[in-house]
Design a protein around this motif. Sequence first.
Motif, PDB file in Angstrom:
ATOM      1  N   LYS A 284     118.109  -3.143 -75.203  1.00 31.23           N
ATOM      2  CA  LYS A 284     117.270  -3.594 -74.433  1.00 31.23           C
ATOM      3  C   LYS A 284     117.257  -5.442 -74.670  1.00 31.23           C
ATOM      4  CE  LYS A 284     114.629   0.605 -74.336  1.00 31.23           C
ATOM      5  NZ  LYS A 284     113.454   1.132 -74.140  1.00 31.23           N
ATOM      6  N   ASN A 285     116.894  -5.952 -72.751  1.00 29.62           N
ATOM      7  CA  ASN A 285     116.505  -7.202 -73.448  1.00 29.62           C
ATOM      8  C   ASN A 285     115.303  -8.162 -72.738  1.00 29.62           C
ATOM      9  OD1 ASN A 285     119.831  -8.073 -74.442  1.00 29.62           O
ATOM     10  ND2 ASN A 285     120.254  -5.980 -73.190  1.00 29.62           N
ATOM     11  N   ILE A 286     115.210  -8.973 -72.491  1.00 30.50           N
ATOM     12  CA  ILE A 286     113.923  -9.470 -71.726  1.00 30.50           C
ATOM     13  C   ILE A 286     115.234 -10.502 -70.616  1.00 30.50           C
ATOM     14  CG2 ILE A 286     112.108 -11.092 -72.160  1.00 30.50           C
ATOM     15  CD1 ILE A 286     110.945  -9.452 -74.261  1.00 30.50           C
ATOM     16  N   GLY A 287     114.532 -10.577 -69.748  1.00 30.22           N
ATOM     17  CA  GLY A 287     114.896 -12.020 -69.262  1.00 30.22           C
ATOM     18  C   GLY A 287     116.495 -11.450 -68.841  1.00 30.22           C
ATOM     19  N   SER A 288     117.447 -10.661 -68.297  1.00 30.36           N
ATOM     20  CA  SER A 288     118.499  -9.765 -68.615  1.00 30.36           C
ATOM     21  C   SER A 288     119.045  -9.213 -67.751  1.00 30.36           C
ATOM     22  CB  SER A 288     119.183 -10.526 -69.849  1.00 30.36           C
ATOM     23  OG  SER A 288     120.617  -9.394 -70.146  1.00 30.36           O
ATOM     24  N   ILE A 289     120.295  -9.561 -66.522  1.00 29.03           N
ATOM     25  CA  ILE A 289     120.265  -7.703 -66.319  1.00 29.03           C
ATOM     26  C   ILE A 289     121.485  -8.332 -65.573  1.00 29.03           C
ATOM     27  CG2 ILE A 289     119.260  -9.111 -63.917  1.00 29.03           C
ATOM     28  CD1 ILE A 289     118.483  -5.825 -63.237  1.00 29.03           C
ATOM     29  N   VAL A 290     122.879  -7.077 -65.384  1.00 29.62           N
ATOM     30  CA  VAL A 290     124.000  -6.898 -64.363  1.00 29.62           C
ATOM     31  C   VAL A 290     123.169  -6.744 -63.000  1.00 29.62           C
ATOM     32  CG1 VAL A 290     125.937  -5.832 -64.866  1.00 29.62           C
ATOM     33  CG2 VAL A 290     124.723  -6.331 -67.091  1.00 29.62           C
ATOM     34  N   VAL A 291     124.589  -7.618 -62.687  1.00 27.71           N
ATOM     35  CA  VAL A 291     125.004  -7.965 -61.250  1.00 27.71           C
ATOM     36  C   VAL A 291     126.145  -7.406 -61.487  1.00 27.71           C
ATOM     37  CG1 VAL A 291     125.258  -9.932 -60.822  1.00 27.71           C
ATOM     38  CG2 VAL A 291     124.470  -9.064 -59.221  1.00 27.71           C
ATOM     39  N   PRO A 292     127.066  -6.566 -60.120  1.00 30.87           N
ATOM     40  CA  PRO A 292     128.409  -6.404 -59.542  1.00 30.87           C
ATOM     41  C   PRO A 292     128.287  -7.568 -58.773  1.00 30.87           C
ATOM     42  CG  PRO A 292     127.328  -4.436 -59.470  1.00 30.87           C
ATOM     43  CD  PRO A 292     126.220  -5.076 -59.591  1.00 30.87           C
ATOM     44  N   ILE A 293     129.535  -8.190 -58.960  1.00 27.24           N
ATOM     45  CA  ILE A 293     129.910  -9.406 -57.989  1.00 27.24           C
ATOM     46  C   ILE A 293     131.299  -8.745 -57.643  1.00 27.24           C
ATOM     47  CG2 ILE A 293     130.244 -12.078 -57.889  1.00 27.24           C
ATOM     48  CD1 ILE A 293     127.538 -11.487 -57.924  1.00 27.24           C
ATOM     49  N   LEU A 294     131.514  -9.150 -56.443  1.00 26.28           N
ATOM     50  CA  LEU A 294     132.689  -9.014 -55.481  1.00 26.28           C
ATOM     51  C   LEU A 294     133.467 -10.405 -55.665  1.00 26.28           C
ATOM     52  CD1 LEU A 294     134.579  -7.424 -54.295  1.00 26.28           C
ATOM     53  CD2 LEU A 294     133.419  -8.031 -51.569  1.00 26.28           C
ATOM     54  N   SER A 357     131.452 -18.779 -61.653  1.00 26.09           N
ATOM     55  CA  SER A 357     129.913 -19.595 -60.996  1.00 26.09           C
ATOM     56  C   SER A 357     129.677 -18.353 -59.792  1.00 26.09           C
ATOM     57  CB  SER A 357     130.255 -20.952 -60.439  1.00 26.09           C
ATOM     58  OG  SER A 357     130.113 -21.582 -61.248  1.00 26.09           O
ATOM     59  N   ILE A 358     128.359 -17.087 -59.228  1.00 22.10           N
ATOM     60  CA  ILE A 358     128.336 -16.922 -58.569  1.00 22.10           C
ATOM     61  C   ILE A 358     127.699 -17.033 -57.289  1.00 22.10           C
ATOM     62  CG2 ILE A 358     126.607 -14.375 -58.026  1.00 22.10           C
ATOM     63  CD1 ILE A 358     126.168 -14.068 -60.659  1.00 22.10           C
ATOM     64  N   LYS A 359     128.944 -17.436 -56.233  1.00 28.67           N
ATOM     65  CA  LYS A 359     128.699 -17.431 -55.181  1.00 28.67           C
ATOM     66  C   LYS A 359     128.031 -16.318 -53.965  1.00 28.67           C
ATOM     67  CE  LYS A 359     131.812 -21.506 -54.920  1.00 28.67           C
ATOM     68  NZ  LYS A 359     133.440 -21.396 -55.083  1.00 28.67           N
ATOM     69  N   ASP A 360     127.628 -15.046 -54.708  1.00 23.76           N
ATOM     70  CA  ASP A 360     128.138 -13.853 -54.187  1.00 23.76           C
ATOM     71  C   ASP A 360     126.224 -13.603 -53.878  1.00 23.76           C
ATOM     72  OD1 ASP A 360     127.920 -10.929 -52.637  1.00 23.76           O
ATOM     73  OD2 ASP A 360     129.021 -10.605 -54.064  1.00 23.76           O
ATOM     74  N   THR A 361     125.557 -14.176 -52.500  1.00 29.79           N
ATOM     75  CA  THR A 361     124.432 -13.563 -53.003  1.00 29.79           C
ATOM     76  C   THR A 361     123.465 -12.500 -52.569  1.00 29.79           C
ATOM     77  OG1 THR A 361     124.712 -12.571 -50.124  1.00 29.79           O
ATOM     78  CG2 THR A 361     124.166 -15.617 -51.056  1.00 29.79           C
ATOM     79  N   SER A 362     124.843 -10.853 -53.243  1.00 29.77           N
ATOM     80  CA  SER A 362     124.553  -9.572 -53.692  1.00 29.77           C
ATOM     81  C   SER A 362     123.410  -9.581 -55.708  1.00 29.77           C
ATOM     82  CB  SER A 362     125.272  -9.138 -53.358  1.00 29.77           C
ATOM     83  OG  SER A 362     126.303  -9.343 -54.395  1.00 29.77           O
ATOM     84  N   ALA A 363     123.793 -10.778 -55.418  1.00 31.98           N
ATOM     85  CA  ALA A 363     122.240 -11.845 -57.493  1.00 31.98           C
ATOM     86  C   ALA A 363     121.061 -12.193 -56.727  1.00 31.98           C
ATOM     87  CB  ALA A 363     123.918 -12.772 -57.489  1.00 31.98           C
ATOM     88  N   ASP A 364     121.098 -12.192 -56.044  1.00 33.18           N
ATOM     89  CA  ASP A 364     119.542 -12.234 -55.550  1.00 33.18           C
ATOM     90  C   ASP A 364     118.523 -12.077 -56.403  1.00 33.18           C
ATOM     91  OD1 ASP A 364     120.255 -14.495 -53.588  1.00 33.18           O
ATOM     92  OD2 ASP A 364     119.698 -13.439 -52.087  1.00 33.18           O
TER      93      ASP A 364
END
Length: 450
Positions: A284-294, A357-364
């Motif tokens: 469990k993490n505070i201030g941390s979450i995963v996002v799948p980037i294309l 570097s994440i450029k995918d806006t799906s990480a918002d």
Amino acid sequence: MAKNKIRYICEECGYESSKWLGKCPNCENWNTFKEENELSFSKSNNKTKNISAVKLDEIETMSNYRYTTTLKEFDRVLGGGLVKGEVVLLTGSPGIGKSTLLLQSSKEYCKYGKILYLSGEESVNQIKFRANRLHVNENNLYLLNETEIESILEFIKKEKPNVVIIDSIQTIYSNTIDSIPGTITQIRECTLKIVEIAKKMEISFFIVGHVTKDGKVAGPKLLEHMVDAVLNFEGEEGNYYRILRGIKNRFGSTNEIGIFNMEEDGISEIKNPSEFFLSERDEKNIGSIVVPILEGSKIFLLEVQSLLINSEFGIPRRIVQGFDKNRVQILSAVIEKKLSLNLANKDIFINIPGGISIKDTSADLAVVMSIFSAFKDIEISQKIAAIGELGLRGEIRKVAFIEKRLIELYKLGFKGVYVPESNRKDLENKNINLKIIYLKNLNDLLERMR
């Protein structure tokens, strides 16, 4: 009759001027003009060439038109392998491993025929020493130490290798141009001759290019337009892994990236980069979450980390690594307005571990949830991910390739995911063993986080 002509060329875009200018009128960069002393010839006696066109349906399609290696990540970034007659520009910082990658891949290309490794920076004995360390000892691999392009091309026409590696283009010069190697004119003219022979004889070329202090390819931007593909080899100082990023590719998808290990005896590919980037997370993490980037055609699972502290100065800081800083400013404003969080007196630190570097806006959505979690000290399970683009009204917008992203999450053992409500139709009747939580806007997120 030959005569000397002085001109000034912009290092960034190749714009030419008869006099020195402080600011380039084409690319608007300052102090980029360099003096070139060019030897020009009268064209009065030039004869017109006899040319002819070929009908499209008369051209035979090659069955095996790509050279492949056992480095699948390398082939994928190239678009499935190296195309016959293709010219690839490989760039990267000094010492990042460009020469190692190409010498190692030349071993694989030897199964297709002759391979010529040409270096203007190292002697053949020095290349042999590095080849021994990489366990490269192929009969079809030829080494050459030469810098004059005319002599190089004559050798290539005589030997007819399948693949030629030039390390590097900044050391090559033409004896028809009155300027030193590495200047804009020399780089451009030598590359033009290489492209010409590559297309006529269907010989594939790798060209190594140096980069400037700000990471741009040394020489005019025209160099990138002349070649078929541009690959950038990246890596954080002190880290053992490297990222190969496709910037341009006429024979494949752009924005592809491959992850490699830098080891003592060469480079090896990381076959599961998502697992590699998520290897050091707590349950469990505070201030941390995963996002799948294309990225291109591949999905990468990346962690978004946020840290908030009280600002000691009048203006709160926004320190961002691996994400667009301007995007963080926009998301912070939306959070303050829609979630009623007072971020005006908070320093916000955003980090994407791993050097990508994440450029995918799906990480918002992941960034918003990460900031909210850090602000409220709410723990987020490491088995939960978030996907969604955020609008200024607080709405969570639809993202592309949602099913592909969820399948990658399931493969790595994730249990649940937050997705936009507008993606519900795309996931109906899909057999995905994940708990899918649909969100219309930030108000729905606020209820869930509470």
